[in-house]
Scaffold this motif. Sequence first.
Motif, PDB file in Angstrom:
ATOM      1  N   HIS A   2      51.096  45.591 104.194  1.00  0.00           N
ATOM      2  CA  HIS A   2      52.194  46.110 104.444  1.00  0.00           C
ATOM      3  C   HIS A   2      52.264  47.711 104.226  1.00  0.00           C
ATOM      4  O   HIS A   2      52.854  48.446 105.177  1.00  0.00           O
ATOM      5  CB  HIS A   2      53.164  45.891 103.376  1.00  0.00           C
ATOM      6  CG  HIS A   2      54.647  46.189 103.612  1.00  0.00           C
ATOM      7  ND1 HIS A   2      55.346  46.103 104.606  1.00  0.00           N
ATOM      8  CD2 HIS A   2      55.409  46.975 102.839  1.00  0.00           C
ATOM      9  CE1 HIS A   2      56.523  46.445 104.655  1.00  0.00           C
ATOM     10  NE2 HIS A   2      56.407  47.227 103.446  1.00  0.00           N
ATOM     11  N   ASP A  45      50.354  48.884 107.316  1.00  0.00           N
ATOM     12  CA  ASP A  45      51.297  48.840 108.747  1.00  0.00           C
ATOM     13  C   ASP A  45      52.348  50.117 108.595  1.00  0.00           C
ATOM     14  O   ASP A  45      52.701  50.846 109.333  1.00  0.00           O
ATOM     15  CB  ASP A  45      52.243  47.525 108.597  1.00  0.00           C
ATOM     16  CG  ASP A  45      51.266  46.588 109.148  1.00  0.00           C
ATOM     17  OD1 ASP A  45      50.378  46.568 109.552  1.00  0.00           O
ATOM     18  OD2 ASP A  45      51.806  45.381 108.812  1.00  0.00           O
ATOM     19  N   LEU A  46      52.891  50.201 107.274  1.00  0.00           N
ATOM     20  CA  LEU A  46      53.609  51.553 106.969  1.00  0.00           C
ATOM     21  C   LEU A  46      53.116  52.939 107.449  1.00  0.00           C
ATOM     22  O   LEU A  46      53.642  53.773 107.995  1.00  0.00           O
ATOM     23  CB  LEU A  46      54.300  51.411 105.686  1.00  0.00           C
ATOM     24  CG  LEU A  46      55.401  52.405 105.401  1.00  0.00           C
ATOM     25  CD1 LEU A  46      56.429  52.156 106.221  1.00  0.00           C
ATOM     26  CD2 LEU A  46      55.772  52.223 103.951  1.00  0.00           C
ATOM     27  N   ALA A  60      50.453  53.405 109.604  1.00  0.00           N
ATOM     28  CA  ALA A  60      50.368  53.447 110.974  1.00  0.00           C
ATOM     29  C   ALA A  60      51.569  53.724 111.730  1.00  0.00           C
ATOM     30  O   ALA A  60      51.831  54.539 112.769  1.00  0.00           O
ATOM     31  CB  ALA A  60      49.824  52.084 111.383  1.00  0.00           C
ATOM     32  N   SER A  61      52.799  53.043 111.436  1.00  0.00           N
ATOM     33  CA  SER A  61      53.948  53.479 111.915  1.00  0.00           C
ATOM     34  C   SER A  61      54.451  54.920 111.773  1.00  0.00           C
ATOM     35  O   SER A  61      54.918  55.410 112.626  1.00  0.00           O
ATOM     36  CB  SER A  61      55.104  52.452 111.114  1.00  0.00           C
ATOM     37  OG  SER A  61      56.519  52.768 111.670  1.00  0.00           O
ATOM     38  N   GLY A  62      54.103  55.365 110.415  1.00  0.00           N
ATOM     39  CA  GLY A  62      54.725  56.612 110.181  1.00  0.00           C
ATOM     40  C   GLY A  62      53.822  57.796 111.054  1.00  0.00           C
ATOM     41  O   GLY A  62      54.157  58.770 111.318  1.00  0.00           O
ATOM     42  N   ARG A  77      52.423  57.098 113.983  1.00  0.00           N
ATOM     43  CA  ARG A  77      53.083  56.874 115.333  1.00  0.00           C
ATOM     44  C   ARG A  77      54.371  57.861 115.323  1.00  0.00           C
ATOM     45  O   ARG A  77      54.475  58.404 116.602  1.00  0.00           O
ATOM     46  CB  ARG A  77      53.355  55.666 115.752  1.00  0.00           C
ATOM     47  CG  ARG A  77      52.227  54.839 116.462  1.00  0.00           C
ATOM     48  CD  ARG A  77      52.614  53.623 117.271  1.00  0.00           C
ATOM     49  NE  ARG A  77      53.522  52.816 116.541  1.00  0.00           N
ATOM     50  CZ  ARG A  77      53.382  51.953 115.781  1.00  0.00           C
ATOM     51  NH1 ARG A  77      52.175  51.440 115.420  1.00  0.00           N
ATOM     52  NH2 ARG A  77      54.388  51.336 114.986  1.00  0.00           N
ATOM     53  N   CYS A  78      55.128  57.765 114.622  1.00  0.00           N
ATOM     54  CA  CYS A  78      56.359  58.623 114.594  1.00  0.00           C
ATOM     55  C   CYS A  78      56.221  59.961 114.577  1.00  0.00           C
ATOM     56  O   CYS A  78      56.865  60.802 114.956  1.00  0.00           O
ATOM     57  CB  CYS A  78      57.611  57.955 113.698  1.00  0.00           C
ATOM     58  SG  CYS A  78      58.028  56.552 114.149  1.00  0.00           S
TER      59      CYS A  78
END
Length: 189
Positions: A10, A13-14, A16-18, A20-21
């Motif tokens: 988790h 994933d968090l 990687a998402s941060g 990308r943003c």
Amino acid sequence: MVDETGLGDHLADLAASGQRCAVPPAAERIRARGDQRRRRRQAVLTSGGVVLTTALAMGILSPAGFGPQPAPAAVRPTAPGTSWFVPPTPAPGEEYASEFGYVYDGVLLEGNTVQVTVKQLRTGVVHKVAVPAQTPVEVKQVADGKPGDMRLGELLGRLGTGPRWVFAVDYDSEGRIQSLREAFWLTVK
């Protein structure tokens, strides 16, 4: 010991998402710049089209002036006292052709005719014309800021003061002045 809660996945994933943003991928940056350029180009074309249309309508520009121009022909010098002025002719389908110029030195001649001097705004060519005193004139600043219609004969006193007011002078297909319209947004103070 293996983490069975899935907290590690988790968190990965968090992260990687941060990422990308925080930093958009190259394709998104390129697309955003392209959209920005397209909007700027569209704004320039729209505003340029409005300015060009206005200039063409007011007679400041002529569509014949675009594109490559031939070399000027050799012209013989004219005799003193002759004018370089050629009255504008209406475009096909148009009723009048206009020129912008200072109108001044109004003098009443015999036969209810007024002679005025016109100095073309674009070229600086000065010419004198005789027109009927009943020629319609749209005024604003000449009439102390009160918009209205007058006759050329009524303006003699004000037009005798030198090149002060700019008018759009409307010519018919035979080169006769049909009306004058004050271009008060170009008036010299």
